[in-house]
Write a protein that holds these residues in place. Structure first.
Motif, mmCIF file in Angstrom:
data_model
loop_
_atom_site.group_PDB
_atom_site.id
_atom_site.type_symbol
_atom_site.label_atom_id
_atom_site.label_comp_id
_atom_site.label_asym_id
_atom_site.label_seq_id
_atom_site.Cartn_x
_atom_site.Cartn_y
_atom_site.Cartn_z
ATOM 1 N N THR A 145 0.729 -1.239 0.146
ATOM 2 C CA THR A 145 0.724 0.033 -0.325
ATOM 3 C C THR A 145 1.088 1.217 -0.051
ATOM 4 O O THR A 145 0.642 1.920 -0.485
ATOM 5 C CB THR A 145 -1.119 -0.038 1.186
ATOM 6 O OG1 THR A 145 -1.896 -1.381 0.951
ATOM 7 C CG2 THR A 145 -1.952 1.165 1.317
ATOM 8 N N ILE A 260 -5.104 -2.298 -5.669
ATOM 9 C CA ILE A 260 -4.282 -1.319 -5.183
ATOM 10 C C ILE A 260 -4.997 -0.066 -5.344
ATOM 11 O O ILE A 260 -5.427 0.748 -4.454
ATOM 12 C CB ILE A 260 -3.486 -1.744 -4.588
ATOM 13 C CG1 ILE A 260 -3.154 -3.294 -4.689
ATOM 14 C CG2 ILE A 260 -2.178 -1.135 -3.268
ATOM 15 C CD1 ILE A 260 -3.092 -3.824 -2.990
ATOM 16 N N VAL A 264 -7.851 0.297 -3.174
ATOM 17 C CA VAL A 264 -7.367 0.181 -1.612
ATOM 18 C C VAL A 264 -6.778 2.389 -1.695
ATOM 19 O O VAL A 264 -7.703 2.285 -0.078
ATOM 20 C CB VAL A 264 -6.314 -0.603 -1.833
ATOM 21 C CG1 VAL A 264 -5.117 -0.504 0.075
ATOM 22 C CG2 VAL A 264 -6.977 -1.969 -1.081
ATOM 23 N N LEU A 265 -6.039 1.798 -2.354
ATOM 24 C CA LEU A 265 -5.744 3.849 -1.707
ATOM 25 C C LEU A 265 -6.444 5.051 -1.809
ATOM 26 O O LEU A 265 -6.351 5.419 -0.656
ATOM 27 C CB LEU A 265 -4.772 4.162 -2.468
ATOM 28 C CG LEU A 265 -3.599 3.682 -3.283
ATOM 29 C CD1 LEU A 265 -2.485 4.373 -4.655
ATOM 30 C CD2 LEU A 265 -3.006 3.509 -2.025
ATOM 31 N N VAL A 334 -5.866 -0.501 6.558
ATOM 32 C CA VAL A 334 -4.956 -1.697 5.580
ATOM 33 C C VAL A 334 -6.042 -2.939 5.967
ATOM 34 O O VAL A 334 -5.936 -4.083 5.369
ATOM 35 C CB VAL A 334 -4.359 -1.452 6.138
ATOM 36 C CG1 VAL A 334 -3.412 -2.642 5.697
ATOM 37 C CG2 VAL A 334 -3.362 -0.301 4.995
#
Length: 381
Positions: A145, A260, A264-265, A334
């Protein structure tokens, strides 16, 4: 009634020269239960010189052949299968196949005898291995990450402000009511308990310091992080897990996109912005709740309350509390995303990993908060 229609049975007869075991009727699966009971009763009564009469044997299948093997044993069954005058070729072949299968069958080893202490140590070892796997996976995902975040930071074209704004609305704006209400009530409870205890020492005025210190340093950020862990981490896991179960993440990779960067970000950045704001709301709400109780129970006016806070509580306490918020936010986001990627593809797996995300997030928030409290105490901050 013909022999083919008679249910199978076995009978031990006494003769002048040697006992005779008569096998009659159909030895098939349909008559397995009564035949098994007869076999169990006759097996221990068969001597060495017994003769076997199969003239009245009707239908025979593998279940019946298995019972004959149990009744006669391997040697007698092999001798019967070798006697061409006793049975037809098909039945002798069936008996030989069943005997060979029974002889080559490997008995399952008996489970080793265990002890209570051994079982406890085994569970402890399994739990430690599982914990190690979680720590290694979390550390690796944190590294991925951070790498993706730094790479995207240098490429403004890849920024996703729309996804960031949508996640920020869900994680921050929608969570304000529950965070404000909960911390307001907890602040009122803390002030009530402080007033009740400190009144015995004539130090009721220090209830103001108790409320301010507790919410600026600990309760504000800790309660907010726990609420966000239960509310947002579970949402992240369920969203990503459902996408993984529906193979949408595989489709993202096929399109040449990085999950990601895409999934995710935006969530991590949104929570990094949301949790400090929610923490500030929680601090204010908790202090307001304590202020209300002090005004009602201790006759401390809001003006006097704020004056005591201004004179006795330094800005460093607020900074210590607010500094924890980004750390908690990053860990919660996370963990929630990681558990979503670990979903195996079923609805049950989505539920299990959602629960795991909430438990892990709350656990790590409390552990990090305890370590931070000890560090601040040693540093005299």
């Amino acid at each position: 009634m013909s022999a083919a229609r008679v249910p199978g049975y076995a009978e031990l007869l006494t003769a002048a020269d040697a006992p005779v075991l008569q096998v009659r009727g159909d030895w098939t699966l349909a008559h397995y239960r009564p035949l098994a009971e007869q076999v169990e009763g006759l097996r221990t009564r068969l001597g060495a010189g017994i003769r076997i009469d199969t003239e009245g044997l009707g239908a025979l299948d593998t279940a019946g052949a298995r019972l004959l093997h149990s009744l006669l044993g391997g040697e007698r069954l092999a001798a019967l299968a070798a006697d061409a005058g006793a049975l037809s070729g098909e039945r002798r072949a069936l008996l030989r196949a069943v005997a060979a299968a029974m002889e080559t069958a490997v008995a399952e080893p008996a489970p080793p005898a265990g002890s209570a202490i051994g079982d406890v140590l085994e569970h402890v070892g399994i739990a430690m291995l599982t914990f190690r796997q979680h720590v290694v996976a979390l550390a690796g995902f944190i590294g991925i990450t951070l790498e993706s975040g730094l790479r995207m930071l240098l490429q403004p074209r890849r920024w996703r402000p729309t996804a960031l704004a949508a996640n920020l609305e869900r994680t921050a704006l929608d969570a304000v009511p529950i965070v404000a209400l909960l911390t307001f009530l907890v602040g009122a409870v803390v002030a009530f308990l402080g007033a009740t205890v400190l009144a015995n020492f004539g130090a009721s005025i220090f209830t103001v310091d108790l409320v301010a210190y507790s919410f600026l340093r600990e309760f504000g950020v800790l309660l907010t992080a726990i609420i966000v862990a239960g509310r947002t981490a579970s949402a992240f896991t369920a969203q990503i897990g459902s996408m993984r179960a529906n193979e949408e993440i595989d489709a993202i990779r096929v399109l040449g996109l990085d999950p990601i960067d895409l999934l995710v970000l935006p969530r991590v950045l949104a929570l990094l912005l949301a949790l400090p704001m929610l923490t500030f709301v929680a601090m204010v709400s908790g202090i307001v709740g304590g202020m209300l109780v002090c005004a009602v129970k201790l006759d401390i006016s809001p003006v006097m309350f704020l004056s005591v806070v201004q004179n006795n509580v330094g800005l460093s306490h607020f900074l210590v509390g607010i500094a924890k918020a980004p750390i908690f936010a990053f860990l919660i986001a996370v963990i929630g995303c990681l558990e979503g990627f670990r979903v195996s593809g079923s609805a049950q797996s989505v539920g299990e990993h959602t629960t795991s995300a909430v438990v892990q997030s709350i656990f790590i928030v409390i552990v990090v908060d305890a370590v931070a409290a000890l560090f601040c105490m040693e540093m005299e901050w």
